[in-house]
Every structure is written in C-alpha cells, then in structure tokens.
Design an enzyme around this catalytic site. Structure first.
Site, PDB file in Angstrom:
ATOM      1  N   HIS A 109      58.211  31.636  41.486  1.00 57.24           N
ATOM      2  CA  HIS A 109      57.887  32.752  40.598  1.00 57.24           C
ATOM      3  C   HIS A 109      56.871  33.675  41.275  1.00 57.24           C
ATOM      4  O   HIS A 109      57.062  34.887  41.349  1.00 57.24           O
ATOM      5  CB  HIS A 109      57.350  32.238  39.266  1.00 57.24           C
ATOM      6  CG  HIS A 109      56.704  33.286  38.413  1.00 57.24           C
ATOM      7  ND1 HIS A 109      57.413  34.298  37.823  1.00 57.24           N
ATOM      8  CD2 HIS A 109      55.409  33.505  38.072  1.00 57.24           C
ATOM      9  CE1 HIS A 109      56.582  35.083  37.150  1.00 57.24           C
ATOM     10  NE2 HIS A 109      55.355  34.631  37.294  1.00 57.24           N
ATOM     11  N   ASP A 168      62.381  64.092  55.164  1.00 58.09           N
ATOM     12  CA  ASP A 168      62.739  62.672  55.083  1.00 58.09           C
ATOM     13  C   ASP A 168      61.526  61.880  55.561  1.00 58.09           C
ATOM     14  O   ASP A 168      60.485  62.454  55.849  1.00 58.09           O
ATOM     15  CB  ASP A 168      63.968  62.368  55.968  1.00 58.09           C
ATOM     16  CG  ASP A 168      64.721  61.121  55.492  1.00 58.09           C
ATOM     17  OD1 ASP A 168      64.056  60.080  55.287  1.00 58.09           O
ATOM     18  OD2 ASP A 168      65.950  61.191  55.318  1.00 58.09           O
ATOM     19  N   TRP A 179      52.221  29.587  45.265  1.00 60.55           N
ATOM     20  CA  TRP A 179      52.469  30.764  46.107  1.00 60.55           C
ATOM     21  C   TRP A 179      51.359  30.939  47.141  1.00 60.55           C
ATOM     22  O   TRP A 179      51.522  31.641  48.112  1.00 60.55           O
ATOM     23  CB  TRP A 179      52.647  32.032  45.268  1.00 60.55           C
ATOM     24  CG  TRP A 179      51.374  32.747  44.937  1.00 60.55           C
ATOM     25  CD1 TRP A 179      50.539  32.475  43.901  1.00 60.55           C
ATOM     26  CD2 TRP A 179      50.777  33.838  45.653  1.00 60.55           C
ATOM     27  NE1 TRP A 179      49.459  33.319  43.930  1.00 60.55           N
ATOM     28  CE2 TRP A 179      49.574  34.180  44.992  1.00 60.55           C
ATOM     29  CE3 TRP A 179      51.136  34.567  46.788  1.00 60.55           C
ATOM     30  CZ2 TRP A 179      48.737  35.199  45.427  1.00 60.55           C
ATOM     31  CZ3 TRP A 179      50.277  35.593  47.204  1.00 60.55           C
ATOM     32  CH2 TRP A 179      49.100  35.897  46.533  1.00 60.55           C
ATOM     33  N   SER A 212      59.269  43.358  57.613  1.00 60.15           N
ATOM     34  CA  SER A 212      59.750  44.443  56.764  1.00 60.15           C
ATOM     35  C   SER A 212      58.587  45.291  56.241  1.00 60.15           C
ATOM     36  O   SER A 212      58.605  46.517  56.307  1.00 60.15           O
ATOM     37  CB  SER A 212      60.554  43.867  55.605  1.00 60.15           C
ATOM     38  OG  SER A 212      60.719  44.813  54.597  1.00 60.15           O
ATOM     39  N   SER A 213      57.548  44.614  55.736  1.00 57.63           N
ATOM     40  CA  SER A 213      56.404  45.347  55.173  1.00 57.63           C
ATOM     41  C   SER A 213      55.678  46.148  56.233  1.00 57.63           C
ATOM     42  O   SER A 213      55.252  47.278  55.984  1.00 57.63           O
ATOM     43  CB  SER A 213      55.388  44.379  54.567  1.00 57.63           C
ATOM     44  OG  SER A 213      55.896  43.814  53.424  1.00 57.63           O
ATOM     45  N   HIS A 258      43.450  38.721  49.607  1.00 56.93           N
ATOM     46  CA  HIS A 258      42.714  39.642  48.748  1.00 56.93           C
ATOM     47  C   HIS A 258      43.108  41.087  48.978  1.00 56.93           C
ATOM     48  O   HIS A 258      43.412  41.795  48.015  1.00 56.93           O
ATOM     49  CB  HIS A 258      41.210  39.426  48.732  1.00 56.93           C
ATOM     50  CG  HIS A 258      40.672  40.052  47.494  1.00 56.93           C
ATOM     51  ND1 HIS A 258      40.796  39.467  46.262  1.00 56.93           N
ATOM     52  CD2 HIS A 258      40.181  41.283  47.269  1.00 56.93           C
ATOM     53  CE1 HIS A 258      40.373  40.310  45.333  1.00 56.93           C
ATOM     54  NE2 HIS A 258      39.988  41.419  45.924  1.00 56.93           N
ATOM     55  N   GLU A 269      45.888  41.939  49.829  1.00 58.31           N
ATOM     56  CA  GLU A 269      47.229  41.952  49.249  1.00 58.31           C
ATOM     57  C   GLU A 269      47.215  42.362  47.772  1.00 58.31           C
ATOM     58  O   GLU A 269      48.062  43.126  47.330  1.00 58.31           O
ATOM     59  CB  GLU A 269      47.875  40.564  49.406  1.00 58.31           C
ATOM     60  CG  GLU A 269      49.140  40.323  48.596  1.00 58.31           C
ATOM     61  CD  GLU A 269      50.325  41.169  49.031  1.00 58.31           C
ATOM     62  OE1 GLU A 269      50.307  41.652  50.185  1.00 58.31           O
ATOM     63  OE2 GLU A 269      51.254  41.342  48.226  1.00 58.31           O
ATOM     64  N   TYR A 311      45.190  44.292  46.350  1.00 55.97           N
ATOM     65  CA  TYR A 311      44.971  45.740  46.272  1.00 55.97           C
ATOM     66  C   TYR A 311      46.174  46.503  46.790  1.00 55.97           C
ATOM     67  O   TYR A 311      46.419  47.631  46.357  1.00 55.97           O
ATOM     68  CB  TYR A 311      43.683  46.132  46.996  1.00 55.97           C
ATOM     69  CG  TYR A 311      42.489  45.577  46.275  1.00 55.97           C
ATOM     70  CD1 TYR A 311      42.269  45.911  44.949  1.00 55.97           C
ATOM     71  CD2 TYR A 311      41.629  44.682  46.880  1.00 55.97           C
ATOM     72  CE1 TYR A 311      41.217  45.371  44.248  1.00 55.97           C
ATOM     73  CE2 TYR A 311      40.571  44.133  46.180  1.00 55.97           C
ATOM     74  CZ  TYR A 311      40.367  44.475  44.872  1.00 55.97           C
ATOM     75  OH  TYR A 311      39.328  43.924  44.170  1.00 55.97           O
ATOM     76  N   SER A 331      47.725  58.078  38.278  1.00 57.70           N
ATOM     77  CA  SER A 331      47.008  59.317  38.605  1.00 57.70           C
ATOM     78  C   SER A 331      47.946  60.517  38.635  1.00 57.70           C
ATOM     79  O   SER A 331      47.493  61.659  38.622  1.00 57.70           O
ATOM     80  CB  SER A 331      46.305  59.199  39.957  1.00 57.70           C
ATOM     81  OG  SER A 331      45.417  58.122  39.951  1.00 57.70           O
ATOM     82  N   HIS A 337      35.864  34.805  47.409  1.00 59.48           N
ATOM     83  CA  HIS A 337      35.637  34.596  45.971  1.00 59.48           C
ATOM     84  C   HIS A 337      36.798  33.826  45.345  1.00 59.48           C
ATOM     85  O   HIS A 337      36.700  33.412  44.203  1.00 59.48           O
ATOM     86  CB  HIS A 337      35.346  35.910  45.225  1.00 59.48           C
ATOM     87  CG  HIS A 337      36.483  36.863  45.137  1.00 59.48           C
ATOM     88  ND1 HIS A 337      36.324  38.217  45.152  1.00 59.48           N
ATOM     89  CD2 HIS A 337      37.807  36.680  45.028  1.00 59.48           C
ATOM     90  CE1 HIS A 337      37.490  38.811  45.054  1.00 59.48           C
ATOM     91  NE2 HIS A 337      38.406  37.901  44.980  1.00 59.48           N
ATOM     92  N   HIS A 338      37.888  33.648  46.097  1.00 58.53           N
ATOM     93  CA  HIS A 338      38.965  32.774  45.627  1.00 58.53           C
ATOM     94  C   HIS A 338      38.642  31.312  45.915  1.00 58.53           C
ATOM     95  O   HIS A 338      39.431  30.437  45.607  1.00 58.53           O
ATOM     96  CB  HIS A 338      40.278  33.143  46.312  1.00 58.53           C
ATOM     97  CG  HIS A 338      40.735  34.537  46.004  1.00 58.53           C
ATOM     98  ND1 HIS A 338      41.546  34.829  44.935  1.00 58.53           N
ATOM     99  CD2 HIS A 338      40.476  35.724  46.603  1.00 58.53           C
ATOM    100  CE1 HIS A 338      41.784  36.140  44.912  1.00 58.53           C
ATOM    101  NE2 HIS A 338      41.141  36.700  45.909  1.00 58.53           N
ATOM    102  N   THR A 342      36.029  50.832  40.970  1.00 60.85           N
ATOM    103  CA  THR A 342      37.117  50.644  40.005  1.00 60.85           C
ATOM    104  C   THR A 342      36.763  51.298  38.675  1.00 60.85           C
ATOM    105  O   THR A 342      37.599  51.963  38.054  1.00 60.85           O
ATOM    106  CB  THR A 342      37.404  49.144  39.807  1.00 60.85           C
ATOM    107  OG1 THR A 342      37.454  48.528  41.094  1.00 60.85           O
ATOM    108  CG2 THR A 342      38.725  48.925  39.110  1.00 60.85           C
ATOM    109  N   LYS A 355      37.256  54.981  38.791  1.00 62.83           N
ATOM    110  CA  LYS A 355      38.653  55.400  38.624  1.00 62.83           C
ATOM    111  C   LYS A 355      39.039  55.431  37.149  1.00 62.83           C
ATOM    112  O   LYS A 355      39.669  56.381  36.676  1.00 62.83           O
ATOM    113  CB  LYS A 355      39.589  54.450  39.391  1.00 62.83           C
ATOM    114  CG  LYS A 355      39.426  54.550  40.887  1.00 62.83           C
ATOM    115  CD  LYS A 355      40.502  53.792  41.624  1.00 62.83           C
ATOM    116  CE  LYS A 355      41.748  54.596  41.701  1.00 62.83           C
ATOM    117  NZ  LYS A 355      41.978  55.257  42.985  1.00 62.83           N
ATOM    118  N   ARG A 367      45.453  25.281  35.683  1.00 61.90           N
ATOM    119  CA  ARG A 367      46.716  25.965  35.916  1.00 61.90           C
ATOM    120  C   ARG A 367      47.669  25.026  36.654  1.00 61.90           C
ATOM    121  O   ARG A 367      47.280  23.972  37.129  1.00 61.90           O
ATOM    122  CB  ARG A 367      46.485  27.246  36.725  1.00 61.90           C
ATOM    123  CG  ARG A 367      45.935  26.999  38.104  1.00 61.90           C
ATOM    124  CD  ARG A 367      45.480  28.284  38.782  1.00 61.90           C
ATOM    125  NE  ARG A 367      46.615  29.092  39.218  1.00 61.90           N
ATOM    126  CZ  ARG A 367      46.560  29.982  40.206  1.00 61.90           C
ATOM    127  NH1 ARG A 367      45.434  30.171  40.859  1.00 61.90           N
ATOM    128  NH2 ARG A 367      47.601  30.686  40.551  1.00 61.90           N
TER     129      ARG A 367
END
Lengths: 385, 519
Positions: B69, B98, B134, B162-163, B246, B248, B250, B261, B295-296, B321, B324, B443
């Site tokens: 998932h 293009d 994951w 790819s990314s 991390h 990622e 963002y 926006s 922090h993870h 943040t 924004k 979890r």
C-alpha cells in the site's frame, strides 16, 4: 451555495470542536477506556512531564487553529462572489509577512524550552537502582536481571492469549493480546534502567504508562529508565515492525512494593537453582517428551506448526533432520541456521529444555526415533564447540 | 496555429510519443490505476482491522498489504500523478512548445508500467511479496526478507531512474524554455514548486538507490552494511533511508502546494498573496528537508546532542509552512470567491493539511514523540498530509485543468458529491486514528485489543466511504471525456491568469510553437 458554505463550516470545524470537548471535560478520562482519546500521563514523573508537554503543544495548536481557520472560513463565507463582486487587488505586504514569520518562531521557543528540559531528564540514565537487560526476539521478549553479586535471573515472556480467541472461536478477554506468561516485575519508587537490545530484527519496547519507548537493535544496546510511582499491572506492545507476529509480542510490567519484589526475585533464584540441579538428573523418555511438549508449544510451534506440519519454518514431522543423526539435529536447534528465521536456541533455552524439546521433536508427530538426549549431553555439545 | 500535424494513430501513438501532453495523459492514467490498486490494498487492511481478531487475512499477508500500500501510493500513485501534471502544464505555463528532452520523457514514463508489474507480481511469488513496511528497515528487509526482495530492489532502482530522468527533464525545461520575458520571479507558482521538487528528486533518489544497493550486497554478496555481526549497523540503514525519505515527503507535498497556489487565486479572483515569500518559503522548506531526517528516528538511541539538533531543525519547518498557509488564506481574504469543485478541494487541502501540520509539530517534540512514535498517531498524521495534502490537491488539479485538457466540462454536482463524500470519508477514517494512537495502539499490527475496537470500526467505515468516492471520481472523469459539455472559451475559469488559459480549449496537440508575447 450559502447552505453549502454553512455545511463546510460546520463540518470543517467539527473535528476540532469534538477534540476540544473531549479534552476539556475531565469526565472522559473516567469513562470506559475503550473510548480513550488522549495520551494517559502514566505513573512516572517523566510521563507526567511528557503529558504536560503534549497538552501544551496541543493547546497552542488549537488556539492557532481557531485563529487561522477562523479567518479562513470567514473569508470563504464573507467574500463570496454574490456578496463581494469586486475583489481587492493587494498581493503583498512586507510588514505583515515579516510579522507572521517572526511570531511563529517565537511561539516555537516556548515549546522548545520545556521540551529540551524533559529530553535531558529522559537521557539521564545514571544512578539506577536496578538494571534489566531486555532482548527482543521474533516474537517474544527476554528479561535478564543483572545481578552484580551473583548469577543473573533471566526468562522469556510470551504472548498468553489463546489462538482460539485470535481466530474468533472463543470470546476475547479484556487483556486480549496484552497478556503474557511471565510479566517483568519491577519495584515501585526505584530507578530501573533498561538496557534494550535485540537478537534478530529490530523491535521496540514500549510501555505507555512508563513513558518508555526504545528501539531494540541487534548488536547494539540502548538505554532507557523509569521510576514507577504506583504499583499495578501495566501493558504495552512491540512498536517496531518485526515480522509476522509483530502484533503478538506484548509487554506486561508488574510494579510491586519492594518486599514483594524481593520475594519474587528469591523465587526466581530458587527456580534457577532447581534447573541447575536438573542438569545433572537422568530423565526418562516420558519425562523429556512431556517437558519438551510445552517447550515446543511456546518456542517452536509459531513457525513449525502445532503439529510439526511446518509453516514459516520447515515441517518437523518426517523431517530428515528430526529423524536423522542426533548431532545434526542438536546443532540445528542449538546454533540455528544463520541467514534464516531459525534462531540459535542455545542462547534462548536452558539445557534441560533444549534436551527435552529435541527429544520431543524426535518422538512426536509420527517421528518414532525412540532415542533421547540428556541435559548433560547438551552441556557437552556446547562445550565441544 | 502550428498544429499541422496531429497525433499518430493507434497504439504506436502512445508507445512512441514524445508529446508532453500524451505523456502527461499516460502518467495521469497510470497513477490513477496505481491509486486504485494501492487503495484496494488499503481496503484489505481496513477490512481486517474492522474488528479485533483475525478474520480475512493472515498476519503475513497483512504485512505485505501495508508494505505494498505504501510503496504503490508513494511511488506509483502520488509521484507519477504530479509528474503527469508537470508534463501537461509546465510547458503550457511557461510558454514552451514541449519538454526540453522529449525522447527521455517517453522513456521516463515507459519504465514505470513494467516496474510496477514486477513489484505487484512479487505478491504471487513463493514466500510472498515485500512484507517489511514501505520503509523496509534492515535487517527485516535483508537477512529476514522473503526471496522476492531482490525484485523489490530492482523495482526501486527502476523507479528511481524514471524519477531522476523526469526531474532532469523538468529542470532543463524550466531553465531553458521559458518564453522571452518570463523571468524566474514571474513563473507560475506551480512551476516554481516543481522546479524545487525536481532538484530535491535529483539529490535524493540516488541516495535511495544507494540504500537498496547496499541491501542487495548484504543479501547476495556477503557484505554487512546493515548487520552488526559483520561490523555493520542496522541504524545506518535508517539514516540513509530517511536522508532520502524526508525530502521525499516534500517531493510529494511541494507540487501540491503549487496546485493550490494556482487554484485559490483563480477562484478568489485575486492574485496570489506574497508571491515572493511563497518562493522563499518553498526554498526554505526544501533546504530544511535535508537536515531533519532523524526526527523519524527519535527512539533509535541517538546522542542527546543529535536529538536536540533534529528537534530544533524540525520545529523550524513550521515557520515557512505557516507562512504559506497564511498566504493562501490572505489570498482568499477580500477576494470574490466561488466554490467550484477545484476550489472546494483546495480549501479542504489547506485546512486538513494544516491539521496534519499541527500533529507534525507535536511529533517534532522529541520527548513527546517517545509516546507517539510508531503509534497510530503517526499514521493519522501522515495521512492528513499525504491524502488530504497531496491527493486532495491532485483531485483539485484534475477538476481545474480537465476542461483545458479535454475541451469538456466535468459534471459539477458529481464533482461536489465526490468532494463531500471524500471529505467526510477521509476525516472519519483518519481522525479517530489520532485517538487510538494516543491510547497506545502501535501501527502495522493486524489485530488489537478490544479497547481500540470502536474507533477502528469507525476508521474502517470511513475508509470504505472514501474508497467508494474515488470510483465516483473515475466515473466523473470518464463521463466528462465521453459526454461532457463542450467548452471552447480559452479561459474556462473567469479568474484564470496563467498562460495555459490563453491557448485554445481544448489545448491543441502542439501549443506555443511560437513563444507568446509577455507584457
């Protein structure tokens, strides 16, 4: 459109209002724990500090939320096109923008100071009255009480909940999945230091009431401590994904008065002495099989199946190992199979239980080897390596 | 008009296309398919958690579901969806004909379908698919992993390629192909957020590739990067992973910020407030994302100095943040607002993402995290940011731009129904998860104590509602394409100001073959 805005307003605010009402009325805490919506302060000084910090940051968030969402929903409501045809054209204001950068920064300082203070206290593991080495295994905990003046006491703590309850064929008890065969016992009002490690994969030892959560990492030892201020039974679970039975390795901590703790420790020491005596005993096949059966159920059945039919692990019934040479079989159980999920049980079980479980495997599930192993044979096997 | 040659016919149009609109369309459909696949895994998870006890799946399969998932949603649904939007919109927003590297663009997309086929096929392999979450922490993902882990590693490598190619393309396009007169500080905010995101991707995808390569070496070639027994360290894995992980998150959220926006000024009929500060805030968030990874890992046993550093740095993220959020709200303030479906999703995104931001701030407080860590509180937090933050923004983007893409208007009532059902379903799913998390539910468990039963049942009902609402979304999109009311006004929305609203509707196969004149 107007009705929709009202709906949006109400719906959007409902979770916030709901949360507020829950936290503000202390009555909720008294109600049945199944509707528990908040962290419990627990039974330690540090736990109360963490709880206060949690609530402090939460209230700051709620106040900020009310202001920010208030302006937002007011704008959505008041500046709807039907009511406000001509949009304003302003698109910057340096002063305002600087202000709303500085103000949040200042607010953060009010969180950082108490957080730092509490963190420093959590990290102060010095001057403990008692050390307990906690080792995570797939899927059980081992507790070893470090005794500077003699032998350590150690034991495993397994899930006690019956498989039938998990499979929904029996009613679930109130401690469903949070009960173990041997709880860890600690004295009240003593600083207990936990040395946390793991044997196979990562685990994490978490007891919310003690406000302790530490990762258990194979090859490394982490430290944590607690000082319980109340007696009672407190429950927790493994918090780091550790494989199939991650959800089935609970923690139960029994906090008792010191004399009770001493008595419990005495019993444990006596039991250890008894095992020592048993080491020299010559068992009969029946005795070994009987003892081995219960060892098998708690240590082997999770992977190899209750009837040796296999599962994650290979089948024991008719297995070439369990029906082959005794030495190979012993090596397999004592040393495990590196690189697989089969652990080295030599460090998990005592010699008596090892001899019993190997004997049982050779004489159960249709394996009729008829041979047996004495504890002293295991002792010799280990020495010979 | 320069559209003297249109698309090729048949399947080869899609296989060999180098047209940014075709490739954008394929990315969007692919990500929607992955969204439904990842969503169906979530439905299995929530069905199992509907009641205590094991009913539907066994713990082993449950772990595969939580893992797949997460992987499918992050790498298959959200990221490609934003790349699809970038492909469609960036050239049209900066007045380019293009993307800068059209052939590479084709390859970036066509790597993905076989990659995810490979990843999904692991579920059918002996030993099952990836079952280690994951975040695939070693050694559960190395020594103790099922054999399919090698396919998983290969799939992660391919996604990374790819990314990286996709983001190089975006950087090259934005840097080189802006219409004359479009300076950086005149670019639409969506383009800005994507430019910054692309730099983040180029910086961290190789780190992820490094992490999985070390896993591969540990599994097959006898190294011990992540095994203490051989002199390595399992915690090293977490540091490397989160150094990728991390930024990622963002990477996922910044383009979503870009979407709102664009949408909020359009439907407020008022220019975006604080454009410059928006650019600086986005850049600060991107910079900070590189120095907060641990922090993870507050409970992993770092020295206190490290713990404090990561706590302070993480708290700092709240500043840009918040700026924004204030900017979006001030954009609406004194505007002339209408609430079409894209605007509803954008407002809900701002609201719910901010709720996720609050729980994020709570999680940043290291001592409190000793209670939150790896509990359902974290699950609630990141679904508020990922689902409400990213998926709501994606829904908003699709409704916002679909008239431009197809020349047809979606059904507004059905769009609003989709919004309200999603909104209710989402909150019903994830709000109670804060409660069970705080009450002590870890979890990634397939079964739980009775004290968590009521909120979990609520959560599951909410998830089914949310899941069903996405079928309505699919139906609305298909119906728009087949039966939608034709739109021909280039502007579509009264408040649209960016360049895509100057080209005809539907956008012709080739746009801006000669660059537009900018005032």
């Amino acid at each position: 459109m107007y009705l929709q805005a009202k709906r949006l307003f109400k719906l959007a605010l409902s979770p916030v209002l709901m949360l507020l009402s829950l936290f503000s009325t202390g009555a909720w805490a008294e109600q049945a724990e199944r509707w528990q919506t908040n962290m419990a302060p627990g039974i330690t000084e540090v736990g109360h500090q963490i709880y206060d910090l949690h609530m402090w940051v939460f209230y700051i968030c709620v106040v900020t939320g009310i202001v920010v969402f208030g302006v937002m929903f007011y704008s959505v409501f008041a500046y709807r096109k039907e009511r406000h045809q001509e949009p304003a054209t302003f698109h910057e204001n340096t002063r305002v923008e600087i202000a709303w950068t500085i103000v949040p920064f200042l607010v953060l300082l009010f969180m950082a100071v108490p957080a730092t203070k509490t963190l420093i206290e959590i990290y102060d593991t010095d001057d403990a009255d008692l050390d307990i080495l906690i080792t995570g295994y797939q899927w059980k905990w081992k507790y070893e009480y470090i005794n500077p003046n003699g032998d350590n006491i150690s034991f495993f703590s397994n899930l006690l909940t019956d498989g039938a309850e998990i499979a929904n064929t029996e009613d679930k008890g109130s401690n469903y999945l949070l009960e173990v065969d041997e709880p860890v016992v600690i004295p009240v009002n003593k600083k207990v230091r936990f040395l946390v490690t793991a044997n196979d994969v990562l685990h994490a030892w978490w007891v919310p009431a003690l406000a302790v959560k530490r990762d258990a990492i194979p090859g490394f030892i982490n430290e944590a401590w607690t000082k319980a201020t109340e007696t009672g039974v407190f429950r927790g679970q493994c918090a780091e994904l550790c494989g199939r039975n991650h959800g089935f390795m609970p923690i139960v901590v029994n906090v008792v008065e010191e004399p009770q703790y001493e008595a419990w420790l005495g019993e444990k020491q006596a039991a250890a002495a008894e095992i020592k005596e048993l080491m020299a005993k010559d068992f009969s096949l029946e005795e070994l099989v009987e003892r081995g059966k219960s060892v098998y159920t708690s240590s082997c059945a999770a992977c190899h199946g209750a009837n040796g039919e296999g599962g994650v692990g290979k089948a024991i019934a008719g297995s070439p190992i369990a029906t082959g040479a005794m030495k190979e079989h012993t090596a397999r159980v004592v040393d495990g199979v590196p690189g697989t999920a089969m652990p080295a049980f030599g460090s998990q079980l005592n010699e008596v239980d090892l001899a019993a479980v190997i004997t049982y495997q050779r004489n159960a599930f249709g394996n009729n080897m008829g041979d047996m192993l004495q504890p002293v044979d295991i002792y010799k096997f280990k020495k010979g390596q | 008009m320069g559209a003297h040659h249109g698309p090729a016919k048949g399947l080869t149009r899609w296989l060999f296309t180098t047209n940014h609109k075709d490739i954008g369309t394929m990315y969007l459909w692919f990500s929607f398919a992955m969204f439904l696949l990842g969503g169906s895994f979530a439905m299995i998870i929530r069905a199992e958690l509907f009641q205590p006890g094991l009913q539907i799946v066994q713990p082993e399969f449950f772990n595969q579901m939580t893992t797949m998932h997460g992987l499918v949603m992050v790498f298959g649904a959200i990221m490609p969806a934003f790349v699809g939007l970038a492909n469609w919109m960036i050239p049209m927003m900066i007045g380019a004909p293009d993307m800068a590297l059209p052939r590479m663009n084709n390859w970036s997309f066509w790597i993905l379908p076989p990659t995810f086929l490979l990843l999904a096929s692991t579920l059918l392999m002996e030993g099952g698919g990836p079952n280690f979450g994951w975040t695939f922490y070693a050694p559960l993902s190395t020594t103790y992993a099922p054999p399919s882990v090698t396919f998983f590693i290969f799939a992660v490598h391919a996604m990374g390629i790819s990314s990286i190619m996709g983001s190089i393309n975006i950087i090259a396009t934005v840097v080189n192909m802006r219409a004359p007169g479009m300076t950086y500080m005149k670019m639409p905010m969506f383009v800005w957020t994507w430019l910054i995101t692309a730099f983040l991707l180029v910086a961290v995808m190789p780190v992820l590739a490094g992490a999985v390569t070390m896993m591969l070496m540990d599994i097959h070639f006898g190294t011990s990067f992540f095994s203490a027994a051989g002199g390595g360290d399992p915690v090293l894995f977490q540091h490397v992973f989160w150094f990728f992980g991390h930024p990622e998150v963002y990477i996922i959220i910044l383009p979503a910020f870009g979407v709102v926006s664009e949408v909020i000024p359009t439907f407020s009929r008022k220019p975006l407030f604080g454009y410059d500060s928006m650019v600086y805030a986005t850049s600060s968030i991107a910079f900070l994302s590189f120095i907060v990874w641990a922090h993870h890992m507050y409970t992993v046993g770092m020295p206190i100095a490290g713990e404090l550093f990561f706590m302070y740095a993480t708290m700092l993220i709240a500043v840009p943040t918040a700026a924004k959020v204030f900017n979006w709200i001030t954009t609406m303030f004194k505007g002339s607002i209408t609430l079409e479906t894209p605007m509803l999703f954008a407002i809900a995104k701002v609201f719910l993402f901010t709720v996720g931001g609050f729980s994020g701030l709570m999680l940043a407080i290291a001592p409190a995290d000793f209670q939150y860590h790896d509990s359902y509180f974290v699950v609630a937090h990141f679904h508020y940011t990922m689902v409400a933050g990213a998926i709501f923004a994606l829904s908003s983007a699709v409704y916002y731009w679909i008239p431009k893409w197809t020349g047809k208007m979606y059904n507004e009532s059905m769009g609003k129904a989709h919004f309200w059902i999603s909104f209710i379903g989402f909150n019903l799913t994830f709000f109670p998860q804060h409660f069970v998390g705080l009450a002590g539910m870890p979890r990634r468990i397939p079964d739980y104590n009775l004290m968590f039963a009521d909120f979990n049942m609520m959560s599951s009902i909410g998830a089914f509602i949310y899941g069903a609402s996405q079928l309505l979304f699919l139906f609305n999109i298909v119906r728009t394409i087949t039966h939608g009311k034709p739109v021909s006004d280039p502007k579509v929305w009264e408040g649209g100001t960016t360049l895509e609203w100057t080209v005809p509707t539907p956008a012709p196969y080739h746009t801006f073959t000669t660059p537009p004149e900018l005032k």
